[in-house]
Scaffold this active site. Structure first.
Site, mmCIF file in Angstrom:
data_model
loop_
_atom_site.group_PDB
_atom_site.id
_atom_site.type_symbol
_atom_site.label_atom_id
_atom_site.label_comp_id
_atom_site.label_asym_id
_atom_site.label_seq_id
_atom_site.Cartn_x
_atom_site.Cartn_y
_atom_site.Cartn_z
ATOM 1 N N GLU A 25 39.774 35.520 36.489
ATOM 2 C CA GLU A 25 38.919 34.835 35.519
ATOM 3 C C GLU A 25 39.514 34.948 34.115
ATOM 4 O O GLU A 25 38.797 34.939 33.119
ATOM 5 C CB GLU A 25 37.481 35.374 35.540
ATOM 6 C CG GLU A 25 36.725 35.028 36.792
ATOM 7 C CD GLU A 25 37.221 35.795 38.007
ATOM 8 O OE1 GLU A 25 37.654 35.144 38.983
ATOM 9 O OE2 GLU A 25 37.197 37.042 37.992
ATOM 10 N N ASN A 82 49.449 36.946 43.956
ATOM 11 C CA ASN A 82 48.024 37.244 44.066
ATOM 12 C C ASN A 82 47.288 36.088 44.729
ATOM 13 O O ASN A 82 47.366 34.949 44.251
ATOM 14 C CB ASN A 82 47.407 37.483 42.687
ATOM 15 C CG ASN A 82 45.925 37.809 42.767
ATOM 16 O OD1 ASN A 82 45.549 38.787 43.404
ATOM 17 N ND2 ASN A 82 45.090 36.993 42.159
ATOM 18 N N GLU A 83 46.604 36.376 45.826
ATOM 19 C CA GLU A 83 45.791 35.377 46.533
ATOM 20 C C GLU A 83 46.533 34.050 46.666
ATOM 21 O O GLU A 83 45.963 32.976 46.456
ATOM 22 C CB GLU A 83 44.454 35.175 45.808
ATOM 23 C CG GLU A 83 43.558 36.402 45.856
ATOM 24 C CD GLU A 83 42.197 36.166 45.233
ATOM 25 O OE1 GLU A 83 41.194 36.599 45.818
ATOM 26 O OE2 GLU A 83 42.128 35.544 44.156
ATOM 27 N N GLU A 97 39.750 43.570 47.248
ATOM 28 C CA GLU A 97 38.708 43.205 46.279
ATOM 29 C C GLU A 97 37.372 43.168 47.007
ATOM 30 O O GLU A 97 37.066 42.201 47.708
ATOM 31 C CB GLU A 97 38.983 41.842 45.630
ATOM 32 C CG GLU A 97 40.185 41.826 44.706
ATOM 33 C CD GLU A 97 40.345 40.490 43.982
ATOM 34 O OE1 GLU A 97 39.380 39.686 43.978
ATOM 35 O OE2 GLU A 97 41.432 40.247 43.423
ATOM 36 N N TYR A 155 45.202 44.527 37.089
ATOM 37 C CA TYR A 155 46.111 43.391 36.937
ATOM 38 C C TYR A 155 46.944 43.594 35.667
ATOM 39 O O TYR A 155 46.656 44.464 34.833
ATOM 40 C CB TYR A 155 45.324 42.098 36.773
ATOM 41 C CG TYR A 155 44.770 41.480 38.036
ATOM 42 C CD1 TYR A 155 45.616 41.087 39.063
ATOM 43 C CD2 TYR A 155 43.404 41.238 38.176
ATOM 44 C CE1 TYR A 155 45.116 40.476 40.213
ATOM 45 C CE2 TYR A 155 42.895 40.626 39.310
ATOM 46 C CZ TYR A 155 43.763 40.247 40.323
ATOM 47 O OH TYR A 155 43.259 39.637 41.441
ATOM 48 N N TYR A 164 30.339 41.681 35.013
ATOM 49 C CA TYR A 164 30.510 41.478 36.452
ATOM 50 C C TYR A 164 29.381 42.077 37.290
ATOM 51 O O TYR A 164 29.494 42.154 38.513
ATOM 52 C CB TYR A 164 31.867 42.064 36.900
ATOM 53 C CG TYR A 164 32.482 41.342 38.087
ATOM 54 C CD1 TYR A 164 33.297 40.237 37.911
ATOM 55 C CD2 TYR A 164 32.244 41.781 39.391
ATOM 56 C CE1 TYR A 164 33.852 39.572 38.996
ATOM 57 C CE2 TYR A 164 32.797 41.119 40.488
ATOM 58 C CZ TYR A 164 33.605 40.023 40.270
ATOM 59 O OH TYR A 164 34.162 39.375 41.343
#
Length: 604
Positions: A97, A155-156, A232, A53, A304
């Protein structure tokens, strides 16, 4: 030079079918001196591509003031050195996030609910951002000899809205500024998300953690042709302050990865290496089915539960993924680079100097605003990350009444007549003890991270309603911001008039040091893990580098220290404690263990 295209069935490189085995690694979550090592770990796991990103707010913290946009280009160059292709996801919204989903606070503060829509003023800001950023991508496209093979548009978006005009405008901006590689979108594998987030003519991809066959069946209803890709593959998850640790079984994750590849699809492992939310850039979520419940701030670590842990070391998940990926790779996999090592023994840094928060604010804070009728928000004060001191008077004479805050975002330490009376949050925003007038009230309010996903994206921070005594609003508010960015100015902390540490438990700015040679750190380690036993909540810097937020709420107890920020000889530590300090020292140790085990029999 090469030509990367989207075929009816596969991705194609100069006409030949290729499968993308990609891994997410965000350049802004990894110290630049460690990029080469982490990228070589991706190659060793069996990947041929890296995805990143790009956070708008990191690079344009104030309108028109761009900061190190070239970092993206340097990262893409590092990816090429490692033998990896690259997928770039420039947003303008990224989620990730990350604070405010990557949107600058000045953008959401100015445009509010108009962000992520066809609004012309908002799109004008996006155009200026893309104009500054995209040369870093365009000159490194595969057709020009670089590693970039695909670029994402937004994005999304299907998780947020249905403004196809907006999505087409974003895609058009990318093309107009020279992006010639394939563009794509990514959304959840649900009909309403793919309907809202897809753009005719752009490749649609899907995001999920399991159930590949079912997910790709949904995608095929919307896109009958074109290569299948999980953009993803959630192999782990992120963590929130005050919640349980997030761990995914390595064998189960490896099975889900194999299912994706057996479908003939390409994949992007999210995250291959998570890294760290340095400098207070972690975002937050809202719980509940409509994201309208309690704030859930994200921890500093972005480990993560990824196959390559926060310290750059292989986990059990790494070895299982490597075994799966080796079956689909073109040739044998490279060996791993040397594993990073921590200090041989814990090192204690004594914190010998202290200044009250009010003194730090006086030296490092923004100019005080004129008294106003209502409390200004962080956005109105120009504060993205940091805290704001609000001051207001309870006029007298009057009997004791409850004192509280409406619209508190997110946490306030409250003093009445100079005496601490409690800590308030958005969910518990009234002091336990009533307050009589006259009284002088100070509220030190901290943002714990702006919401990065869902309908509450872009909500303002600070006191967004008002301070109330009984049901009556208190007016005549003075406010002053202390931005984390102020600590980045060279020599700024040196101007603070520190005194000695008089007593345990006080909020304020602490300073201390340790000597690497005297501490047994000759030949500096690749990393360390910093702990603050007994401390409550705040931020830590080592040699001016902000490690991020610590909080006794857990689950994170250790902050990652990149080895490149350590120095031979004297090292300086600052701690900004908001609520209550522990003993005046911090400890740098070897770091947390790899939490998903060792290679065992899984290594290939």
């Amino acid at each position: 030079m090469a030509d990367f295209t989207v075929g009816d069935d596969h991705f194609r490189l100069d006409g030949k079918p290729v499968r993308l085995l990609s891994g997410a690694l965000h350049y802004f979550r990894v110290h630049e001196a460690q990029w080469d090592h982490r990228l070589s770990m991706l190659r060793a796991m069996g990947l041929n591509c890296v995805e990143t990103y790009v956070p708008w707010n990191l690079h344009e913290p104030q309108p028109g003031r761009f900061r190190d946009v070239a970092a993206l280009g340097r990262f893409l160059d590092a990816a090429q050195r490692a033998g990896l292709w690259a997928i770039v996801r420039p947003g303008p919204y990224i989620c990730a996030e990350w604070e405010n989903g990557g949107l600058p606070a000045w953008v959401t503060g100015r445009f509010g609910r108009r962000v992520r829509t066809r609004d012309e003023e908002y799109l004008g800001a996006v155009e200026r951002w893309f104009t500054a950023l995209l040369p870093q991508v365009v000159q490194r496209q595969i057709g020009r000899g670089g590693p970039v093979i695909m670029v994402q548009a937004e994005n999304e978006y299907g998780s947020y809205g249905t403004d196809r005009v907006y999505l087409q405008r974003v895609a058009g901006m990318l093309r107009e500024r020279g992006v010639t590689v394939p563009l794509f979108t990514s959304d959840g594998p649900e009909d309403h998300m793919l309907t809202g987030g897809s753009v005719p003519g752009l490749l649609a991809t899907v995001n999920f953690g399991s159930g590949a066959r079912e997910a790709f069946e949904v995608l095929r209803r919307h896109q009958p042709k074109g290569p299948l890709m999980c953009m993803e593959f959630w192999c782990g998850w992120f963590e929130h302050w005050g919640a349980a640790p997030a761990v995914r079984d390595p064998a189960e994750a490896a099975k889900a990865l194999r299912e994706i590849l057996e479908c003939g699809a390409s994949v992007n492992v999210y995250m291959a290496h998570g890294g760290t939310n340095f400098a207070g850039w972690a975002g937050a979520n809202r719980s509940g089915p409509v994201q309208d419940q309690d704030l859930q701030p994200t921890v500093t670590s972005y480990d993560y539960d990824a196959p390559i842990d926060e310290y750059g070391r292989p986990t059990e998940k790494f070895w299982l993924f490597r075994k799966v990926l080796a079956e689909f790779a073109d040739g044998p996999l490279p060996q791993l680079p040397p594993e990073p090592v921590g200090p041989p023994a814990p090192v204690r840094a004594e914190l010998t100097e202290w200044a009250p928060l009010s003194v730090a604010l006086e030296v490092l804070g923004d100019p005080e605003r004129a008294e106003s009728g209502v409390p200004p928000t962080f956005e109105e004060l120009g504060v993205d990350r940091g805290l704001v001191r609000y001051e207001v008077t309870v006029p007298g004479l009057r009997r004791p009444y409850a004192l509280g805050v409406s619209g508190l975002r997110d946490r306030a330490v409250v003093y009445v007549n100079g005496v601490r009376q409690g800590v308030l949050s958005g969910e518990n925003a009234t002091l336990d003890e009533p307050v009589a007038g006259p009284a002088e009230v100070e509220l030190w309010v901290e943002s714990l991270g702006r919401v990065n996903y869902g309908p509450r994206l872009g909500e303002p921070k600070g006191i967004t309603g008002g301070v109330r005594h009984e049901r009556q609003y208190l007016h005549g508010v003075r406010a002053r911001g202390l931005r984390l960015a102020a600590f980045e100015e060279p020599g700024a902390v040196d101007a603070v008039p520190f005194g000695g540490v008089a007593e345990r438990g006080r909020a304020g700015l602490y300073r201390g040091s340790f000597d690497s040679a005297e501490s047994g750190l000759a030949g500096l380690p690749d990393h360390a893990g910093l702990e603050l036993p007994g401390w409550t909540r705040g931020f830590v810097w080592v040699n001016g580098f902000c490690l991020g937020r610590y909080w006794s709420a857990g689950p994170q107890r250790t902050l990652y220290v990149p080895g490149p920020v350590l120095r031979e000889g004297a090292n300086e530590v600052w701690v900004l404690e908001m609520e209550g300090a522990g003993d005046p020292w911090v400890e740098l140790g070897p770091g947390v263990p790899v939490r998903t085990g060792t290679p065992g029999g899984a290594q290939s």
